[in-house]
Structures are given as structure tokens and as C-alpha cells.
Design a protein around this motif. Structure first.
Motif, PDB file in Angstrom:
ATOM      1  N   PRO A 182       2.516  28.754 -73.818  1.00 54.15           N
ATOM      2  CA  PRO A 182       1.394  27.705 -74.799  1.00 54.15           C
ATOM      3  C   PRO A 182       0.224  28.370 -74.812  1.00 54.15           C
ATOM      4  N   ALA A 183      -0.112  28.566 -73.516  1.00 49.14           N
ATOM      5  CA  ALA A 183      -2.004  28.888 -73.632  1.00 49.14           C
ATOM      6  C   ALA A 183      -2.251  30.934 -74.509  1.00 49.14           C
ATOM      7  N   GLU A 184      -0.923  31.132 -74.154  1.00 44.27           N
ATOM      8  CA  GLU A 184      -1.095  32.549 -74.510  1.00 44.27           C
ATOM      9  C   GLU A 184      -0.970  32.385 -76.021  1.00 44.27           C
ATOM     10  N   ASP A 185       0.393  31.473 -76.730  1.00 46.19           N
ATOM     11  CA  ASP A 185       0.253  31.693 -77.676  1.00 46.19           C
ATOM     12  C   ASP A 185      -0.565  30.552 -78.653  1.00 46.19           C
ATOM     13  N   GLY A 186      -1.579  30.422 -78.310  1.00 47.53           N
ATOM     14  CA  GLY A 186      -2.681  29.618 -78.907  1.00 47.53           C
ATOM     15  C   GLY A 186      -1.487  28.037 -79.177  1.00 47.53           C
ATOM     16  N   GLN A 187      -1.355  27.654 -78.007  1.00 48.04           N
ATOM     17  CA  GLN A 187      -0.023  26.384 -78.543  1.00 48.04           C
ATOM     18  C   GLN A 187      -0.243  25.233 -77.551  1.00 48.04           C
ATOM     19  N   LEU A 188      -1.334  25.241 -76.782  1.00 51.98           N
ATOM     20  CA  LEU A 188      -1.538  23.742 -76.480  1.00 51.98           C
ATOM     21  C   LEU A 188      -1.940  22.377 -76.792  1.00 51.98           C
ATOM     22  N   ILE A 189      -2.002  21.275 -76.148  1.00 51.40           N
ATOM     23  CA  ILE A 189      -1.316  20.326 -76.826  1.00 51.40           C
ATOM     24  C   ILE A 189      -3.003  19.587 -76.206  1.00 51.40           C
ATOM     25  N   ILE A 190      -4.354  19.627 -76.759  1.00 49.83           N
ATOM     26  CA  ILE A 190      -5.325  19.391 -76.270  1.00 49.83           C
ATOM     27  C   ILE A 190      -5.890  17.517 -76.611  1.00 49.83           C
ATOM     28  N   LEU A 191      -6.160  17.112 -75.032  1.00 47.78           N
ATOM     29  CA  LEU A 191      -5.803  15.795 -75.416  1.00 47.78           C
ATOM     30  C   LEU A 191      -7.722  15.266 -74.944  1.00 47.78           C
ATOM     31  N   ALA A 192      -8.116  15.324 -76.405  1.00 50.80           N
ATOM     32  CA  ALA A 192      -9.993  14.807 -75.680  1.00 50.80           C
ATOM     33  C   ALA A 192     -10.692  13.709 -75.950  1.00 50.80           C
ATOM     34  N   ALA A 193     -11.999  13.668 -75.008  1.00 48.19           N
ATOM     35  CA  ALA A 193     -12.441  12.080 -75.079  1.00 48.19           C
ATOM     36  C   ALA A 193     -13.447  11.960 -74.677  1.00 48.19           C
ATOM     37  N   GLY A 194     -14.206  11.124 -74.857  1.00 54.03           N
ATOM     38  CA  GLY A 194     -16.137  11.395 -74.635  1.00 54.03           C
ATOM     39  C   GLY A 194     -16.829  11.334 -75.621  1.00 54.03           C
ATOM     40  N   ASP A 195     -17.150  12.610 -75.483  1.00 52.60           N
ATOM     41  CA  ASP A 195     -18.611  13.080 -76.792  1.00 52.60           C
ATOM     42  C   ASP A 195     -17.804  12.777 -78.324  1.00 52.60           C
ATOM     43  N   GLU A 196     -18.146  12.201 -78.683  1.00 60.15           N
ATOM     44  CA  GLU A 196     -16.896  12.325 -80.708  1.00 60.15           C
ATOM     45  C   GLU A 196     -17.518  13.924 -81.116  1.00 60.15           C
TER      46      GLU A 196
END
Ligand code: NDP
Ligand code: SSN
Length: 345
Positions: A182-196
Motif C-alpha cells: 500500500p505504501a508503494e501504491d499510495g494506498q495508505l490510511i492516514i491517522l492524523a492528529a494535532g495541528d488541524e
């Protein structure tokens, strides 16, 4: 939806196709589709504007391991200007032929770039790259953003956030679900938090790296979500390994077990992808076992904070520890299967 004319381009590599993953061809017209929590490439009024925006974005990338390598290459192939750094500096060389610049230290990268992404092995590495000599903290300042995508615990993330913010910088944690492919294919799921605000500014990068981004609120929530997901995954891998072993011991064909599992309610991509290679004893690392054990340990510590009894996760952690003690830490986390074979003898 914004419609615009697009020249049809065929025969590109998967990495190059990643540019176009949000683009649907409709009778020679193309539409930018919003599939990222309300934000995606449709933010740009036309692909031309997206490309201009990317070329202006100077991105630093710290940590070129299994994940960092694939992610940095995707950013480069999508038109971003990227400056890379890795502790073992020689690993940077191959990125130059893809258009990257090399920074001699994390501080040098941050000095040059408005945004710097880190993808490092564990809390110790994440802290070291920020706080040690020539680290991120020496050059972070107002107007610069630091995005740590490593899997760490919430305390580590909070320490880094406080330090970055105290110097006037912005901080976002953004661990990812999804492994090497998925990293190679640009298919990650991003779990962001912090500065909006930094989250919103990071979306053009996240659009390239992933298939979906979540903004989860205050610093620590991204780390917690990631640890919960990996705790479940690690426990599933142990149950799966026990099932494969029990099938073999009982005289059943493990391939038939895979077929049966795949048709039923517990079918999942992990069993489908890892099962055939596990049966062949092939543990070529996509997600190193030592990192999975680190995540189990950090998830159990999160459980401790809440006095939550997690016997299944605890037993899985023991299995991963045993695998590490057998020298399997650098192999894929599916190598935990080997611990059961060891018990057979
Ligand atoms: N592989 C996967 O499937 C996934 C991994 N993750 C997480 O992403 C992160 C990276 O994983 P992955 O790429 O697989 O790991 P790798 O082991 O392949 O790479 C680790 C990176 O961290 C660097 N590093 C280690 N220790 C230090 C240190 N003390 N100071 C500076 N740099 C250091 C390494 O540098 P050097 O080259 O010099 O050793 C390397 O660049 C981890 O937190 C992992 O849990 C998240 C999702 C999936
Ligand atoms: O942290 C690693 C996760 C691996 C995956 O989600 O497949």
C-alpha cells in the motif's frame, strides 16, 4: 466535481499511475473525486494547478526504511521537491536519480523545507531525530511544519509536539495503516492528529501517500488509533498461525483452510495475502516483526493506563517476544508462525 480535459496517457508504471488514482476517465473528460474526508485533489481547480502547487512544496523526508522509501519515492514521482535524510546516509543516494536532494542532517533538512515528514522505527528513533544534536529542533521555527508518520505512543508524540510548538513550529502526528505494498501504491490510511491547519496543508501530500486520511483531533489520538489497530492485527496473526498449525497437525491441507477462510465471515486481506507465503515459510519483510512487537508492547501500555485487561493481546505479545528471541525480528511479522513449529519439536 470539477471537469476538465485531460490528455490520455497510457503505459506508465504503478508509481506514476499514482498521480491519477483519483481521476476517473469519462468519455475523454476526467473528474477529480473527493475520497479523502472532504478533501482531495478536487481542491485544485485543474490538474495543472495541482502540479504547480506540488512543485512549490519543498518537502523534507527523514527515514528511508521499508515505508519511508516507498513514500518518499511516491512524493518525488508525483512532482514534489523532496530533500531526504537517513541515519545510514548511503541509503539516500538512490533517491538522487529520482530527483531528490540530500540533507546531511535532520536539522539541514528542516532548514531547507517548509514541511518535514518523518518515518522512523520506534519512539527512541523519533525522539532522537528531534532532540539530538543536529536534530529537527535546531531548525524548526514559525512557518515550518513537522509531520511524524512513525508508529509511536501518545507520550512520545506529545513530547515532540510540545518541543516543536515551543519553537513556533506546527506539529502533526500521522501514523499509517497499510504496509509495504500500500505504501508503494499510495494506498495508505492516514491517522492524523494535532495541528488541524497543518493537516489541511498536508492534504496534497496525503493524497499522494494514501487512499484515505482521518483527522482525529488532539495529539495522541492518531498514535492511540494506530496502536489499537495494530494490537488487533497482531492478535489476529497469532490466531491465524495457531489455526494453520492445528490444521496441519490434524492432517488437513492448509491451502484448503485458506480457501475455506476466504469464503466465510472472517475472510480478510491479511489472511489472503500472508497465508500462501507462510505455508511456504517465506517471511520476506513487509512489516518487520520487531516493529509489530513494539506496537503490541505500546498497546499493552495503553491498556495499563486504563487498567484494561487484554489477555489476548498479552499472549500475542509473548509470542512476538519469543519470535524475537529466536532471531526472527527482522523478518515479516507473519514469522511468529515459526514459534509454533518450534514448540512442536
Ligand atoms: N513496514 C510496515 O508495514 C509498516 C510500518 N509502520 C511503522 O513505520 C515506521 C517505519 O517502519 P519501516 O519502514 O517498516 O521500518 P524500517 O525498519 O524499514 O526503517 C526504520 C527507519 O528508521 C531509521 N532509524 C532507526 N533507528 C534510528 C535512530 N535511532 N535514529 C534515526 N533513524 C533511525 C532507520 O534508519 P537506518 O536505515 O539507518 O537503519 C530507517 O530509516 C515504524 O514506526 C513502523 O512501526 C507503519 C505501517 C506499516
Ligand atoms: O504498522 C503496520 C501495519 C501493517 C498493515 O497495516 O498491514
Amino acid at each position: 466535481m470539477t471537469f476538465f480535459l485531460l490528455p490520455i496517457s497510457l503505459g506508465r508504471s504503478v508509481a506514476h499511475l499514482n498521480h491519477y488514482k483519483n481521476i476517473i476517465f469519462v468519455f475523454g473528460l476526467a473528474a477529480c473525486v473527493d475520497n479523502k474526508e472532504g478533501v482531495s485533489t478536487q481542491k485544485c481547480s485543474a490538474e495543472r494547478d495541482c502540479e504547480k502547487k506540488k512543485k512549490k512544496m519543498e518537502i523534507g523526508f527523514l527515514g528511508l526504511g521499508i515505508m519511508g522509501k516507498a513514500m518518499a519515492l511516491n512524493l518525488l514521482h508525483s512532482g514534489f521537491k523532496v530533500t531526504v535524510w537517513n541515519r545510514t546516509l548511503s541509503k539516500c543516494d538512490e533517491f538522487v536519480e529520482h530527483g531528490a536532494s540530500i540533507g546531511e542532517t535532520p536539522a539541514a533538512v528542516v532548514k531547507k523545507c517548509k514541511y518535514t515528514i518523518a518515518m522512523l522505527s520506534d519512539p527512541a528513533a523519533a525522539l532522537s531525530v528531534v532532540f539530538d544534536k543536529d536534530g529537527v529542533l535546531e531548525q524548526i521555527s514559525k512557518g515550518k511544519g513537522y509531520i511524524d508518520m512513525s508508529t509511536v505512543d501518545a507520550d512520545t508524540s506529545a513530547k515532540i509536539s510540545e518541543a516543536i510548538v515551543s519553537k513556533g513550529g506546527q506539529f502533526l502526528e500521522a501514523p499509517v495503516s497499510g504496509s509495504k505494498k500500500p505504501a508503494e501504491d499510495g494506498q495508505l490510511i492516514i491517522l492524523a492528529a494535532g495541528d488541524e491547519a497543518l493537516y489541511k496543508e498536508s492534504l496534497p501530500m496525503f493524497d499522494v501517500l494514501g487512499k484515505k486520511s482521518f483527522f482525529l483531533g488532539k495529539v495522541g489520538n492518531g498514535a492511540r488509533m494506530k496502536l489499537v489497530v495494530n494490537m488487533i492485527m497482531g492478535s489476529m496473526m497469532n490466531a491465524f498461525s495457531e489455526g494453520l498449525t492445528l490444521a496441519s497437525k490434524s492432517g488437513l491441507d492448509p491451502h484448503t483452510l485458506l480457501d475455506v477462510l476466504d469464503l466465510g465471515a472472517i475472510a480478510n486481506p491479511m489472511f489472503k495475502m500472508k497465508g500462501p507465503s507462510m505455508i511456504k515459510n517465506n517471511y520476506s519483510p513487509a512489516f518487520p516483526l520487531k516493529h509489530q512487537q513494539k506496537d503490541m508492547r505500546l498497546a499493552l501500555a495503553l491498556g495499563d493506563e486504563h487498567a484494561l485487561s487484554m489477555p489476548i493481546a498479552a499472549a500475542s505479545n509473548e509470542a512476538f517476544k519469543k519470535a524475537r528471541s529466536m532471531g526472527l525480528g527482522d523478518l515479516d511479522f507473519s514469522a511468529v508462525y515459526e514459534t509454533l513449529k518450534d514448540l512442536e519439536h
